[in-house]
Design a protein around this motif. Structure first.
Motif, PDB file in Angstrom:
ATOM      1  N   ARG A  40     -40.353  48.982  12.285  1.00 50.99           N
ATOM      2  CA  ARG A  40     -40.556  48.872  10.959  1.00 50.99           C
ATOM      3  C   ARG A  40     -41.249  48.280   9.970  1.00 50.99           C
ATOM      4  NH1 ARG A  40     -34.691  48.864   8.563  1.00 50.99           N
ATOM      5  NH2 ARG A  40     -35.751  49.888   7.288  1.00 50.99           N
ATOM      6  N   GLY A  41     -42.085  49.180   8.858  1.00 54.92           N
ATOM      7  CA  GLY A  41     -43.057  48.334   8.009  1.00 54.92           C
ATOM      8  C   GLY A  41     -44.195  47.264   8.663  1.00 54.92           C
ATOM      9  N   SER A  42     -43.915  47.701   9.813  1.00 55.48           N
ATOM     10  CA  SER A  42     -44.936  46.283  10.387  1.00 55.48           C
ATOM     11  C   SER A  42     -46.692  46.668  11.037  1.00 55.48           C
ATOM     12  CB  SER A  42     -44.789  45.799  12.179  1.00 55.48           C
ATOM     13  OG  SER A  42     -43.366  45.162  11.443  1.00 55.48           O
ATOM     14  N   GLY A  43     -46.640  48.359  10.290  1.00 49.31           N
ATOM     15  CA  GLY A  43     -47.947  49.317  11.054  1.00 49.31           C
ATOM     16  C   GLY A  43     -48.055  49.076  12.286  1.00 49.31           C
ATOM     17  N   GLU A  44     -49.240  48.524  13.035  1.00 46.87           N
ATOM     18  CA  GLU A  44     -49.151  48.369  14.656  1.00 46.87           C
ATOM     19  C   GLU A  44     -49.094  47.267  15.219  1.00 46.87           C
ATOM     20  OE1 GLU A  44     -53.314  52.243  14.943  1.00 46.87           O
ATOM     21  OE2 GLU A  44     -53.200  49.689  15.154  1.00 46.87           O
ATOM     22  N   VAL A  45     -48.295  47.077  16.465  1.00 49.55           N
ATOM     23  CA  VAL A  45     -47.616  46.247  16.734  1.00 49.55           C
ATOM     24  C   VAL A  45     -48.636  46.135  18.330  1.00 49.55           C
ATOM     25  CG1 VAL A  45     -46.255  44.175  17.393  1.00 49.55           C
ATOM     26  CG2 VAL A  45     -46.426  45.791  15.212  1.00 49.55           C
ATOM     27  N   SER A  46     -49.039  45.208  18.635  1.00 52.71           N
ATOM     28  CA  SER A  46     -49.363  45.349  20.189  1.00 52.71           C
ATOM     29  C   SER A  46     -48.278  44.449  21.322  1.00 52.71           C
ATOM     30  CB  SER A  46     -50.358  43.655  20.289  1.00 52.71           C
ATOM     31  OG  SER A  46     -49.556  42.559  20.385  1.00 52.71           O
ATOM     32  N   VAL A  47     -47.794  45.086  22.582  1.00 51.49           N
ATOM     33  CA  VAL A  47     -46.879  44.898  23.736  1.00 51.49           C
ATOM     34  C   VAL A  47     -46.846  43.649  23.363  1.00 51.49           C
ATOM     35  CG1 VAL A  47     -46.152  45.468  26.107  1.00 51.49           C
ATOM     36  CG2 VAL A  47     -47.988  46.587  24.651  1.00 51.49           C
ATOM     37  N   ASN A  48     -47.499  42.343  23.545  1.00 53.55           N
ATOM     38  CA  ASN A  48     -47.184  41.935  23.892  1.00 53.55           C
ATOM     39  C   ASN A  48     -46.341  40.757  22.409  1.00 53.55           C
ATOM     40  OD1 ASN A  48     -48.075  40.698  26.217  1.00 53.55           O
ATOM     41  ND2 ASN A  48     -50.562  40.631  25.488  1.00 53.55           N
ATOM     42  N   HIS A  49     -47.314  40.771  20.951  1.00 54.33           N
ATOM     43  CA  HIS A  49     -46.274  40.661  20.291  1.00 54.33           C
ATOM     44  C   HIS A  49     -44.951  41.032  20.107  1.00 54.33           C
ATOM     45  CE1 HIS A  49     -46.218  40.108  15.661  1.00 54.33           C
ATOM     46  NE2 HIS A  49     -45.772  39.055  16.022  1.00 54.33           N
ATOM     47  N   LEU A  50     -44.701  42.908  20.590  1.00 52.59           N
ATOM     48  CA  LEU A  50     -43.283  43.374  20.245  1.00 52.59           C
ATOM     49  C   LEU A  50     -42.859  42.442  21.775  1.00 52.59           C
ATOM     50  CD1 LEU A  50     -43.826  46.942  20.589  1.00 52.59           C
ATOM     51  CD2 LEU A  50     -42.777  45.761  18.646  1.00 52.59           C
ATOM     52  N   ALA A  51     -42.800  41.491  22.407  1.00 48.92           N
ATOM     53  CA  ALA A  51     -42.008  41.560  23.502  1.00 48.92           C
ATOM     54  C   ALA A  51     -41.798  39.917  22.704  1.00 48.92           C
ATOM     55  CB  ALA A  51     -42.987  40.827  25.040  1.00 48.92           C
ATOM     56  N   ASP A  52     -42.457  39.255  22.576  1.00 51.19           N
ATOM     57  CA  ASP A  52     -42.040  38.249  21.987  1.00 51.19           C
ATOM     58  C   ASP A  52     -41.283  38.090  20.700  1.00 51.19           C
ATOM     59  OD1 ASP A  52     -43.879  36.503  23.051  1.00 51.19           O
ATOM     60  OD2 ASP A  52     -45.580  36.424  21.510  1.00 51.19           O
ATOM     61  N   ILE A  53     -41.434  39.435  19.827  1.00 51.29           N
ATOM     62  CA  ILE A  53     -40.457  39.681  18.727  1.00 51.29           C
ATOM     63  C   ILE A  53     -38.748  39.732  19.816  1.00 51.29           C
ATOM     64  CG2 ILE A  53     -39.358  41.394  16.968  1.00 51.29           C
ATOM     65  CD1 ILE A  53     -42.493  41.901  16.301  1.00 51.29           C
ATOM     66  N   VAL A  54     -38.796  40.741  20.504  1.00 53.48           N
ATOM     67  CA  VAL A  54     -37.220  41.159  21.192  1.00 53.48           C
ATOM     68  C   VAL A  54     -37.007  40.539  22.304  1.00 53.48           C
ATOM     69  CG1 VAL A  54     -37.665  43.854  20.343  1.00 53.48           C
ATOM     70  CG2 VAL A  54     -38.147  42.572  22.278  1.00 53.48           C
ATOM     71  N   ASP A  55     -37.788  39.447  22.621  1.00 56.96           N
ATOM     72  CA  ASP A  55     -38.070  38.332  22.798  1.00 56.96           C
ATOM     73  C   ASP A  55     -37.776  38.432  24.946  1.00 56.96           C
ATOM     74  OD1 ASP A  55     -37.351  35.914  24.358  1.00 56.96           O
ATOM     75  OD2 ASP A  55     -34.894  35.454  23.787  1.00 56.96           O
ATOM     76  N   LYS A  56     -38.208  40.000  25.016  1.00 61.81           N
ATOM     77  CA  LYS A  56     -37.980  40.121  25.916  1.00 61.81           C
ATOM     78  C   LYS A  56     -39.177  40.397  27.072  1.00 61.81           C
ATOM     79  CE  LYS A  56     -34.542  41.928  25.972  1.00 61.81           C
ATOM     80  NZ  LYS A  56     -32.272  41.690  27.112  1.00 61.81           N
ATOM     81  N   SER A  57     -39.587  40.020  28.612  1.00 62.48           N
ATOM     82  CA  SER A  57     -40.695  40.237  28.895  1.00 62.48           C
ATOM     83  C   SER A  57     -42.082  41.374  28.139  1.00 62.48           C
ATOM     84  CB  SER A  57     -41.282  40.046  30.823  1.00 62.48           C
ATOM     85  OG  SER A  57     -40.431  42.106  31.163  1.00 62.48           O
TER      86      SER A  57
END
Length: 123
Positions: A40-57
């Motif tokens: 939400r409101g982040s525009g585009e996000v890489s898989v690795n960055h999303l993994a860091d945000i949601v604390d998953k591999s």
């Protein structure tokens, strides 16, 4: 003549009801809800960055993103080896927001939930 007449998707006999149920089923996963909140409101996000945000591999996040992509909730853009994800439209974000707000009501115990305080502050 009936071809000119479009059915409202909000009618109880709408053909979209079954598809809406599939969307609810797809969103019945905490990691996917967290991914949508992160986008939400982040525009585009890489898989690795999303993994860091949601604390998953990254592998687990990629699997969730693949399902969200097949449902056209997210879309991608590739830049070299990196893939960036974004929400396809605002509807999944709004659906998740509304579900979070409903959850806040469930635990508010007669008090106005947090999102009502935020609405007053913006006014």
């Amino acid at each position: 003549m009936d071809a000119d007449k479009q059915m409202c998707g909000l009618d109880p006999d709408s053909p979209f009801v079954e598809l809406a149920v599939e969307v609810f089923g797809l969103l019945a996963d905490a990691t996917r809800v967290r991914i949508i909140l992160a986008l939400r409101g982040s525009g585009e996000v890489s898989v690795n960055h999303l993994a860091d945000i949601v604390d998953k591999s990254p592998a687990a996040v990629s699997q969730h993103l693949a399902k969200l992509r097949m449902a056209r909730i997210v879309s991608t853009r590739q830049e070299g080896q990196r893939v960036f994800y974004r929400l396809e439209n605002e509807h999944a974000s709004q659906l998740v927001s509304d579900a979070i707000f409903q959850a806040e009501h469930s635990i508010a115990q007669g008090q106005p939930p947090a999102h009502h305080h935020q609405e007053r502050e913006r006014a």
